[in-house]
Design an enzyme around this catalytic site. Sequence first.
Site, PDB file in Angstrom:
ATOM      1  N   LYS A 181       1.075  -1.302  -0.268  1.00  0.00           N
ATOM      2  CA  LYS A 181       0.068  -0.246   0.269  1.00  0.00           C
ATOM      3  C   LYS A 181       0.821   1.129  -0.377  1.00  0.00           C
ATOM      4  O   LYS A 181       2.218   1.443   0.151  1.00  0.00           O
ATOM      5  CB  LYS A 181      -1.195  -0.022   1.037  1.00  0.00           C
ATOM      6  CG  LYS A 181      -1.653  -1.404   1.090  1.00  0.00           C
ATOM      7  CD  LYS A 181      -2.704  -0.735   0.292  1.00  0.00           C
ATOM      8  CE  LYS A 181      -3.795  -1.843   0.097  1.00  0.00           C
ATOM      9  NZ  LYS A 181      -4.273  -3.013  -0.861  1.00  0.00           N
TER      10      LYS A 181
HETATM   11  C1  LIG Z   1      -9.649  -2.436  -1.871  1.00  0.00           C
HETATM   12  C2  LIG Z   1      -9.322  -2.987  -0.920  1.00  0.00           C
HETATM   13  N1  LIG Z   1      -9.843  -3.448   0.286  1.00  0.00           N
HETATM   14  C3  LIG Z   1      -9.482  -4.263   1.671  1.00  0.00           C
HETATM   15  C4  LIG Z   1      -8.179  -4.847   0.993  1.00  0.00           C
HETATM   16  C5  LIG Z   1      -7.860  -5.647   2.772  1.00  0.00           C
HETATM   17  O1  LIG Z   1      -6.773  -4.814   3.478  1.00  0.00           O
HETATM   18  P1  LIG Z   1      -5.957  -5.640   4.368  1.00  0.00           P
HETATM   19  O2  LIG Z   1      -4.825  -6.221   3.494  1.00  0.00           O
HETATM   20  O3  LIG Z   1      -5.032  -4.364   4.819  1.00  0.00           O
HETATM   21  O4  LIG Z   1      -6.705  -6.443   4.795  1.00  0.00           O
HETATM   22  C6  LIG Z   1      -7.379  -4.533   0.239  1.00  0.00           C
HETATM   23  C7  LIG Z   1      -5.771  -5.069   0.087  1.00  0.00           C
HETATM   24  O5  LIG Z   1      -5.562  -5.647  -1.073  1.00  0.00           O
HETATM   25  C8  LIG Z   1      -7.769  -3.739  -0.970  1.00  0.00           C
HETATM   26  O6  LIG Z   1      -7.211  -4.079  -2.140  1.00  0.00           O
END
Ligand SMILES: Cc1ncc(COP(=O)(O)O)c(C=O)c1O
Length: 370
Positions: A181
Amino acid sequence: MKVEFYRHSLDQNDIANVVDVLNSVFLTTGPVTARFEQKFSAYSGLPNVVALNSCTSAMQLALMGLGVGPGDEVITTAMTFIASATSVMHAGATPVLVDVDPATGCIDPAAVEAAITPRTKAILPVHLYGVMCDMRALRTVADRHGLFIVEDCAHCIEGERDGVRPGQLSDAACYSFYATKNLACGEGGAVATRSEELARQVKLLSLHGMSKNAAGRYHGAYQHWDMLTLGWKCNLDDIHSALIVSQLDRLDALWTRRHEIFTRYERAFEGTAAARPAVIGKSAHHLYTIWTAPERRDEVLHALQERGVGVAVNFRAIHLLTYFKDTFRFKPGDFPYAEAIGNKTISLPFYPKMQDCEVDYVAEQVLATI
Ligand SMILES: Cc1ncc(COP(=O)(O)O)c(C=O)c1O
């Protein structure tokens, strides 16, 4: 040439911060996490921030903190990562998917309104690739029907659209600090909210429902803690916070470099067969994607890999993945715009450490294979 799909932007200062934590008393949630929360609050302009172990937890706990649960429906998009929908299910509610704006891939406010039932409690928009959804339109729909809005800001810390930033028109903005990210520490996330009460609930739910965390128990005369509710275990520790507390100071500079790379790609692809999604407002520039002919997408994907270009697909429409298809009886054609994007999209390398010559190489390979 080999161009990795992603390389992080950690520097020696971030790494030194981790070493400081390792040499200190607190490894878990403590003073460094508190400092990160304060700094992230200042950056986002949202007064209450709770650092967590992922965006998935952030969305689940924000929904639960708002009282969304069994029997409730939450409307989200078919063009997203699975966590936007699974977090709704972890909160005990039912995800209701809708289609997207074919130009941006962001949730279509008219489709949201059409999907509202007496059980609908919240809308969960996803700011795809860093471009914000039409939050003003979604706010109007939410107000008309008395719904909460919980934003999936996994792709969008720095974005803005129509003068609106994440969290300004919603109940909660949920962020990811996952390995790839814009702000990255491996695994991490946060809820940022205008509501002090929601932040208090999220904090409680993130640590077993305990009335005090380890740092709160440690200082001063020993105080007993109580268990106030059934919670989860989603707090962010100081080791991870150490990597983002200083990285946050460089967030805008890192964005500026991605914006240069974005502009370089755009120039290379202008007037060619490499179509791209529209950018509206200020994109956080999380992912750079191109659209191929759907029947050639996988061939182009593999050809790029063979030429040393790291690639990914963000995302195949989630309603056609086995679990969702089987659980909710979705079928091809349910969300045609999301499916069309899912069948033609390719994500290219896009990160501050990329050199101009690498951007040019990737663009040349795309134009040679598309
Ligand atoms: C659009 C979106 N939402 C949620 C997430 C979930 O994030 P996390 O891995 O921090 O839970 C991601 C992760 O790639 C994502 O791309």
